[in-house]
Design an enzyme around this catalytic site. Structure first.
Site, mmCIF file in Angstrom:
data_model
loop_
_atom_site.group_PDB
_atom_site.id
_atom_site.type_symbol
_atom_site.label_atom_id
_atom_site.label_comp_id
_atom_site.label_asym_id
_atom_site.label_seq_id
_atom_site.Cartn_x
_atom_site.Cartn_y
_atom_site.Cartn_z
ATOM 1 N N ASP A 2 0.978 -1.290 0.149
ATOM 2 C CA ASP A 2 -0.130 -0.037 -0.101
ATOM 3 C C ASP A 2 0.877 1.268 -0.049
ATOM 4 O O ASP A 2 2.069 1.148 0.505
ATOM 5 C CB ASP A 2 -0.818 0.070 1.429
HETATM 6 N N1 URA Z 1 -0.556 -5.839 4.021
HETATM 7 C C1 URA Z 1 -1.004 -4.632 4.190
HETATM 8 O O1 URA Z 1 -2.260 -4.217 4.907
HETATM 9 N N2 URA Z 1 -0.704 -3.635 3.416
HETATM 10 C C2 URA Z 1 0.542 -3.859 2.549
HETATM 11 O O2 URA Z 1 0.987 -2.595 2.104
HETATM 12 C C3 URA Z 1 1.042 -5.179 2.639
HETATM 13 C C4 URA Z 1 0.404 -6.024 3.367
#
Ligand code: URA
Length: 249
Positions: free
Chosen positions: A102
């Site tokens: 993310d």
């Molecule tokens: N899980 C998440 O919630 N975000 C990420 O970026 C990677 C794994």
């Protein structure tokens, strides 16, 4: 080698995108239009896409470890014009991010010029372990929440698989998961009652983030690439196992 894999190895597209290009009738082997992604091609055959000859990969397999800062997106391009992890590694090679983080998540993301390797390392059936450090907004985190994270958390897309979780500080947990559903770690922590304040990926398969400074990258050496390639060979995709919707890490 199968035609789709050949195109992915040559850096034309990811394996799935290569399959679509082939099915659209844009690929010729010699004079013949081939619409079967599984058609075997040899190194001696001339393969073209939209009339342009595809060169077998010349620079060899390259894999980079990138320490993604917050705010950088992990797609190859962003319609909103945000910086991407691919922008961070300017080598002239066509590079694919291996899975996604993310935008607010920091830490280790791999880039490779081998679309096929990127696909294998992220396909859920290979169950590549990914380790995250999650600091929560309001600690301390009780044993009950740790147990839930380990045993499985019921999310709206199903129960999570068993995970490893250990406390590294009263408000910080190191969590290793083998799946890659969308925002999985953040959703797991929300579900056990401790929303995440910051999230960092500290390891992917055999590779640790280590001391790589935020915003920088390094090319992996042969032994590191070999170890990752082995990970991606360790399991054959199971035909019947369903891909969780939104799987991406
Ligand atoms: N899980 C998440 O919630 N975000 C990420 O970026 C990677 C794994």
């Amino acid at each position: 080698m199968r035609l789709a894999k050949y195109l992915a190895h040559a850096g034309v597209a990811s394996r799935r995108a290569a399959e679509r290009i082939i099915e659209q009738g844009r690929v010729r082997v010699g004079e013949e239009v081939v619409r079967d992604p599984a058609r075997d091609v040899s190194e001696r055959e001339v393969v073209t896409v939209d009339g342009a000859t595809v060169k077998a990969q010349e620079s060899g397999l390259a894999v980079y470890a990138v320490h993604k800062p917050a705010g950088v997106v992990s797609t190859a391009s962003d319609p909103q014009g945000r910086p991407t992890v691919v922008d961070m590694v300017r080598t002239g090679e066509r590079l694919y991010p291996v899975g996604r983080l993310d935008a607010p998540t920091t830490g280790l993301i791999l880039l490779t010029n081998d679309g096929d390797l990127a696909y294998r390392l992220t396909h859920p059936s290979f169950e590549v372990p990914k380790t995250y450090r999650a600091r929560v907004k309001k600690g301390p985190i009780p044993d009950r929440a740790l147990r839930q994270l380990r045993e499985g958390v019921r999310l709206d897309d199903g129960l999570t698989s068993p995970a490893r979780a250990r406390r590294v500080a009263p408000d910080e947990i190191e969590l290793t998961i083998h799946e890659g559903r969308k925002r999985q770690v953040r959703r797991m922590f929300e579900e056990v009652g401790f929303p995440v304040a910051s999230l960092q990926r500290v390891a992917f398969g055999s590779l640790a983030l280590g001391a790589l400074p935020a915003g920088s990258h390094r090319r992996l050496n042969r032994a590191e690439v070999a170890a990752l390639t082995e990970t991606a060979k360790a399991r054959k995709p199971a035909a019947k196992r369903a891909r969780p919707s939104g799987a991406r890490h």
